[in-house]
Design a protein around this motif. Structure first.
Motif, PDB file in Angstrom:
ATOM      1  N   MET A 198      -0.259   7.791   0.711  1.00 56.15           N
ATOM      2  CA  MET A 198       0.974   7.034   0.896  1.00 56.15           C
ATOM      3  C   MET A 198       1.945   7.818   1.777  1.00 56.15           C
ATOM      4  SD  MET A 198       1.960   5.221  -2.734  1.00 56.15           S
ATOM      5  CE  MET A 198       1.124   3.724  -3.268  1.00 56.15           C
ATOM      6  N   THR A 199       2.529   7.152   2.771  1.00 59.35           N
ATOM      7  CA  THR A 199       3.579   7.776   3.569  1.00 59.35           C
ATOM      8  C   THR A 199       4.960   7.442   3.037  1.00 59.35           C
ATOM      9  OG1 THR A 199       3.652   5.896   5.092  1.00 59.35           O
ATOM     10  CG2 THR A 199       2.161   7.696   5.649  1.00 59.35           C
ATOM     11  N   GLY A 200       5.062   6.371   2.246  1.00 56.45           N
ATOM     12  CA  GLY A 200       6.334   6.014   1.641  1.00 56.45           C
ATOM     13  C   GLY A 200       6.735   7.015   0.573  1.00 56.45           C
ATOM     14  N   ARG A 201       8.039   7.113   0.344  1.00 54.77           N
ATOM     15  CA  ARG A 201       8.570   8.028  -0.670  1.00 54.77           C
ATOM     16  C   ARG A 201       9.330   7.232  -1.719  1.00 54.77           C
ATOM     17  NH1 ARG A 201      12.248  12.409   1.412  1.00 54.77           N
ATOM     18  NH2 ARG A 201      13.094  10.792   2.766  1.00 54.77           N
ATOM     19  N   LEU A 239       8.551   1.164  -1.299  1.00 59.48           N
ATOM     20  CA  LEU A 239       8.598   0.401  -2.548  1.00 59.48           C
ATOM     21  C   LEU A 239       7.369   0.635  -3.419  1.00 59.48           C
ATOM     22  CD1 LEU A 239      10.230  -2.970  -1.448  1.00 59.48           C
ATOM     23  CD2 LEU A 239      11.284  -0.968  -2.523  1.00 59.48           C
ATOM     24  N   ALA A 240       6.176   0.744  -2.840  1.00 55.80           N
ATOM     25  CA  ALA A 240       4.984   0.951  -3.663  1.00 55.80           C
ATOM     26  C   ALA A 240       5.081   2.226  -4.498  1.00 55.80           C
ATOM     27  CB  ALA A 240       3.727   0.954  -2.791  1.00 55.80           C
ATOM     28  N   THR A 285       0.803  -1.232   0.000  1.00 47.38           N
ATOM     29  CA  THR A 285       0.000   0.000   0.000  1.00 47.38           C
ATOM     30  C   THR A 285       0.826   1.268   0.000  1.00 47.38           C
ATOM     31  OG1 THR A 285      -0.100   0.058   2.420  1.00 47.38           O
ATOM     32  CG2 THR A 285      -1.859  -1.146   1.270  1.00 47.38           C
ATOM     33  N   GLY A 286       2.097   1.172   0.450  1.00 46.89           N
ATOM     34  CA  GLY A 286       2.899   2.380   0.620  1.00 46.89           C
ATOM     35  C   GLY A 286       2.488   3.197   1.819  1.00 46.89           C
ATOM     36  N   ARG A 287       1.745   2.605   2.741  1.00 47.59           N
ATOM     37  CA  ARG A 287       1.236   3.306   3.914  1.00 47.59           C
ATOM     38  C   ARG A 287       1.867   2.769   5.189  1.00 47.59           C
ATOM     39  NH1 ARG A 287      -3.978   5.842   4.000  1.00 47.59           N
ATOM     40  NH2 ARG A 287      -4.839   6.151   1.924  1.00 47.59           N
TER      41      ARG A 287
END
Length: 473
Positions: free
Chosen positions: A304-307, A288-289, A86-88
């Motif tokens: 998304m919290t991912g970068r 990764l997402a 999810t990238g979360r």
């Protein structure tokens, strides 16, 4: 042709092709995500391990980018994989934050986004999970449709479309066949035993069995990569190779120490990413997402919290890559009342700070079996665990038993410059007061910014979510 004519023609070509934004789009890459199950940094040849043999991973690292500071968002299969997909952040995923739960369908996953954009998607073996994806309102595993193997997937995939495939090995997850490592020729005397485990023949043999399964995933991934090479697809295939959490040993998996969260990561895309590089930037698998979406020409999903790592892969610096945030809620259902063991952490180059929100609970599960696994059930059954239990009163072993099972204070702080094994908690030492304050403030800010319920309501919601695992497992 006069010089003036040449200049005019050249200028026209620049305006038409260089500035006109009608240049042909580059081919979208295929995507191969390789996920090991319970594999820790630095157990690969590329990281300097002299015992385990990982020639395929080493090749991906050599021809791509090797990350030395990659961390799983959680030290537990289901939430870690949910965060990756999810990238979360894990705490944003509701029921998806627990082992053997479900991932609500309101949370987008990158395979679905790629499929909508024209990718052919699929997975084999362990995708998202373990858990019940139907309970989340999904018709299939969040990792995509399941196939018996990569070969079966590739046979049916239209060759005029890019693909995204998830190879989810079950190695090196337990159980192991006792003695397979030594039987394969690995040498117990060469093993570097982690500081949190006793150096005994039983533990050394157990580590060799773990290495044996690491080598097996390396061979199986090698077969997939060889098939791509034969098909002429390897150059345009983005390979991401990592693990969902750390090795299944006491004080490792299911813990926020490095043994549970620090994982290998190598990324290879020779057509677009310069290889032969090793990075010390801190990344979390939540990144990764958005990375895969950007590589496919898509924007990250809102929330998304991912970068995306594409900036780093392109050789540029990215601010804020000096730390990661880690978390856990309920792993196995091993505390009376279905209780979680909530904890959050911040990891920097020099320090690991952990906050245990319910320090009155047993971190590895109750001393007697409640519902699943067994006593101290957040530790997988193994010869190493059996040793700690059987000899917990032995002065030579008691320290390690307590490190793995004893109740922990509300705050832990480890000075990694002096204590890389994260054994000596210095949270109460006066000389670390300022460091602890700063790290606590940074962790609080991240929790507030990402809407972590543990800092807003702290209502123990994860204790109430369903657990779909079977008793005794």
């Amino acid at each position: 042709m006069s010089s003036l004519v040449r200049i005019v023609l050249l200028l026209g070509a620049v305006l038409a092709g260089g500035l006109g934004a009608r240049q042909p789009a580059p081919s979208r890459p295929n995507i191969l995500v390789i996920i090991a199950d319970d594999w820790s940094y630095p157990h690969a040849g590329a990281y300097g391990d002299r015992v385990v043999k990982t020639p395929t991973f080493d090749r991906v690292a050599r021809e791509g980018v090797l990350f030395r500071n990659a961390f799983a968002a959680a030290p537990s299969c289901t939430p870690s994989r949910a965060s990756l997909l999810t990238g979360r952040a894990v705490h944003q995923l509701g029921e998806g934050g627990n082992l053997w739960g479900f991932l609500p369908s309101r949370f987008d996953v990158y395979p679905d986004r790629l499929e909508s954009a024209g990718y052919v998607i699929g997975h084999t073996r362990k995708g998202w999970g373990p858990g019940n994806f139907q309970a989340g309102g999904r018709a299939r595993n969040p990792a995509g449709p399941q196939f018996p193997s990569f070969d079966e997937f590739y046979k049916q995939a239209p060759k005029d479309k890019p693909f995204c495939f998830w190879f989810g090995s079950t190695d090196p997850h337990r159980p192991y066949e006792n003695g397979t490592g030594a039987g394969s020729g690995l040498k117990a005397e060469d093993v570097l035993v982690p500081a949190f485990l006793p150096d005994t023949p039983e533990v050394r043999s157990d580590i060799l069995d773990y290495y044996y399964e690491v080598e097996r995933i390396d061979r199986e991934a090698g077969a997939i990569i060889a098939a791509l090479e034969r098909a002429g697809q390897l150059g345009n295939t983005l390979i991401v190779w990592t693990a969902d959490n750390g090795l299944p040993f006491p004080r490792a998996k299911a813990n926020l120490y490095d043994g549970g969260t620090h994982v290998p990561l190598a990324i290879r895309l020779p057509d677009r990413v310069k290889g032969g590089r090793t990075l010390d930037d801190f990344v979390v698998l939540t990144d990764l997402a958005p990375t895969l979406l950007e590589a496919a020409g898509l924007k990250p999903t809102p929330g998304m919290t991912g970068r995306s790592l594409m900036t780093l892969l392109a050789g540029q610096r990215q601010p804020g890559r000096d730390k990661v945030f880690l978390e856990r809620e309920r792993h196995a259902n091993v505390r009376r009342g279905d209780l979680s063991y909530p904890a959050r952490a911040i990891r920097t180059q020099d320090f690991l700070y952990i906050r245990n929100f319910r320090s009155d609970r047993w971190p590895a599960g109750d001393p007697e079996m409640y519902f699943a696994v067994g006593e101290f059930g957040d530790i997988d059954g193994s010869p190493s665990k059996d040793l700690l239990l059987a000899r917990q009163s032995d002065p030579a072993i008691a320290k390690y038993f307590n490190l793995a099972t004893a109740k922990r204070p509300a705050e832990e702080l480890y000075d990694l410059r002096k204590d890389p094994g994260q054994i000596n908690n210095v949270a109460m030492k006066e000389e670390y007061a300022r460091t602890k304050k700063d790290l606590r403030a940074a962790l609080d800010k991240w929790m507030r910014d990402t809407g972590d319920p543990r800092i807003t309501t702290d209502d123990d919601r994860w204790d109430k979510y369903p657990y779909f695992g079977n008793p005794g497992k």
